[in-house]
Write a protein that holds these residues in place. Structure first.
Motif, PDB file in Angstrom:
ATOM      1  N   LYS A 336      -7.698  -5.828  44.303  1.00 14.98           N
ATOM      2  CA  LYS A 336      -6.279  -5.971  44.674  1.00 14.98           C
ATOM      3  C   LYS A 336      -6.034  -7.245  45.486  1.00 14.98           C
ATOM      4  O   LYS A 336      -4.990  -7.377  46.140  1.00 14.98           O
ATOM      5  CB  LYS A 336      -5.765  -4.749  45.424  1.00 14.98           C
ATOM      6  CG  LYS A 336      -5.832  -3.451  44.614  1.00 14.98           C
ATOM      7  CD  LYS A 336      -4.975  -3.505  43.365  1.00 14.98           C
ATOM      8  CE  LYS A 336      -4.853  -2.149  42.684  1.00 14.98           C
ATOM      9  NZ  LYS A 336      -6.119  -1.664  42.115  1.00 14.98           N
ATOM     10  N   ASN A 337      -6.994  -8.173  45.463  1.00 17.78           N
ATOM     11  CA  ASN A 337      -6.736  -9.473  46.061  1.00 17.78           C
ATOM     12  C   ASN A 337      -5.577 -10.155  45.321  1.00 17.78           C
ATOM     13  O   ASN A 337      -5.507 -10.123  44.093  1.00 17.78           O
ATOM     14  CB  ASN A 337      -7.964 -10.378  45.963  1.00 17.78           C
ATOM     15  CG  ASN A 337      -9.051  -9.982  46.943  1.00 17.78           C
ATOM     16  OD1 ASN A 337      -8.804  -9.246  47.899  1.00 17.78           O
ATOM     17  ND2 ASN A 337     -10.269 -10.458  46.713  1.00 17.78           N
ATOM     18  N   GLU A 356      -6.392 -11.175  50.714  1.00 18.47           N
ATOM     19  CA  GLU A 356      -6.922  -9.810  50.612  1.00 18.47           C
ATOM     20  C   GLU A 356      -5.822  -8.794  50.899  1.00 18.47           C
ATOM     21  O   GLU A 356      -4.794  -9.127  51.520  1.00 18.47           O
ATOM     22  CB  GLU A 356      -8.088  -9.641  51.586  1.00 18.47           C
ATOM     23  CG  GLU A 356      -9.266 -10.546  51.257  1.00 18.47           C
ATOM     24  CD  GLU A 356     -10.376 -10.475  52.297  1.00 18.47           C
ATOM     25  OE1 GLU A 356     -11.555 -10.575  51.901  1.00 18.47           O
ATOM     26  OE2 GLU A 356     -10.061 -10.315  53.501  1.00 18.47           O
ATOM     27  N   PRO A 357      -6.013  -7.536  50.482  1.00 19.01           N
ATOM     28  CA  PRO A 357      -4.990  -6.509  50.739  1.00 19.01           C
ATOM     29  C   PRO A 357      -4.647  -6.348  52.217  1.00 19.01           C
ATOM     30  O   PRO A 357      -3.555  -5.884  52.557  1.00 19.01           O
ATOM     31  CB  PRO A 357      -5.621  -5.237  50.162  1.00 19.01           C
ATOM     32  CG  PRO A 357      -6.563  -5.727  49.116  1.00 19.01           C
ATOM     33  CD  PRO A 357      -7.116  -7.023  49.646  1.00 19.01           C
TER      34      PRO A 357
END
Length: 381
Positions: A336-337, A356-357
């Motif tokens: 989910k980057n 990054e998340p």
């Protein structure tokens, strides 16, 4: 001339006016930058297509390898030294299907097909004023404006060409609306967002629906003027954006139910670009106004299950403040980057941010001019 439309019609006119005055840029060799690596689960890395300024012949291709962390700039020229003019003029879209890369080069009127292992050219398919690409069941579908790059009432209706991904040749073509943009396949139907962008007085306002069996247009769905982005979600819905008219009619985002082919929801948020991953749509709202001659930028996230807009941005302010001109976006389906590009001033190398998340910037790297389109390279089964 990728239509984020921050440059809009003004830049189009400038590009047309100076198209014969500029010289081709010299080919630049490959450069390698070391970045943090990523765990390879399903995705091996991604290609980033840099548009380059119109009529400067500066489209270029980069690759980020997850395992090594190597970011390789300008890989096309290194792999294809016989292509003396480089990748071409205006990289408008890119996709990876099987072990092939498909790069849509708008103002060079071609789709470059490369081997995804060696990056060497396999074929060139001529498609006049080509725009966007999608894939289904062994076929690639490419939208095209047709006609020359020019404003006016005389632009022809656009078309979609079907390319067989084994033979690497056009097999069928169908006419759609004027200046068609993004395309998406849901089931046995191909959807095409029409813009009419060459004639602002007569913008198109429909999504054309193509039956893939007969490859004929079966209907047009009335949505809004000047359509652009078109993404399918896992619920069988389509998210389609309208750029508005850059004056009184704002950009918006609409949802089409493909079971009924009817617009079922409208989001009153601007949309210049978006990607849908998992349960979320990540939306860049970068809206230009000819009234103020300025831009308004937002970063929104929509839950596609509940069809609600989150109260918070998907980018922390500390990151969004770093970005001058948000342009391309992709989200890794596993980590989910968020990968978001900054086109800067459009005439200098841009930047790619990996966020990054948690909102932490994992890395930033310099790209080619106008970094725009990202296509993940998955492990082959």
């Amino acid at each position: 001339m990728k239509a984020n439309y921050k440059r809009g019609l003004l830049l189009l006119l400038v590009a047309i006016g100076f198209i014969s005055c500029q010289e081709d840029a010299p080919a630049i060799g490959e450069e390698v930058v070391g970045l943090p690596s990523e765990t390879v689960v399903f995705v091996e890395g991604f290609y980033l297509l840099n548009e380059g300024n119109m009529s400067s012949n500066k489209a270029s291709l980069d690759y980020y390898d997850y395992k090594t962390g190597n970011y390789r700039r300008n890989i096309y020229s290194q792999a294809n030294p016989d292509a003396t003019l480089g990748l071409g003029d205006v990289g408008n879209d890119i996709g990876v299907y099987g072990n092939k890369i498909y790069a849509v080069i708008n103002n060079s009127n071609k789709v470059e097909i490369l081997d995804a292992t060696t990056e060497k050219r396999l074929a060139v398919v001529d498609v006049k004023n080509c725009r966007y690409i999608t894939f289904a069941a062994g076929k690639a579908y490419v939208s095209a404006y047709d006609g020359d790059v020019q404003l006016g009432d005389n632009s022809p209706y656009g078309f979609v060409s079907e390319i067989d991904t084994t033979a690497l040749k056009i097999t069928r073509t169908v006419r759609v609306g004027r200046q068609p943009e993004e395309v998406a396949v849901v089931g046995k139907k191909l959807y095409v967002a029409n813009s009419g962008g060459y004639n602002p007085d007569k913008y198109e306002r429909t999504v054309s629906v193509i039956d893939l069996t007969t490859f004929t247009k079966i209907k047009d769905i009335d949505v809004a003027i000047n359509l652009h982005r078109l993404k399918a979600d896992s619920e069988g819905d389509l998210y389609v954006s309208s750029r508005g008219d850059y004056y009184a009619i704002p950009s918006k985002l609409f949802v089409i139910d493909t079971k009924t082919d009817v617009v079922k929801k409208t989001f009153d948020i601007a949309c210049a670009n978006l990607t849908i991953v998992g349960d979320n749509a990540y939306v860049i709202g970068s809206e230009f106004s000819y009234t103020t001659f300025d831009f308004t930028t937002t970063y929104s996230m929509i839950n596609i299950k509940t069809e609600t807009v989150s109260d918070t941005s998907f980018l922390p302010k500390s990151v969004s403040d770093l970005i001058q001109t948000p342009y391309g976006i992709a989200v890794d389906p596993i980590s989910k980057n968020v990968y978001i590009t900054d086109a800067g001033d459009y005439v200098s190398p841009g930047k790619l941010y990996c966020v990054e998340p948690t909102g932490t910037v994992k890395f930033t790297v310099t790209t080619g001019d106008i970094p725009a389109h990202i296509a993940f390279k998955n492990k082959l089964k």
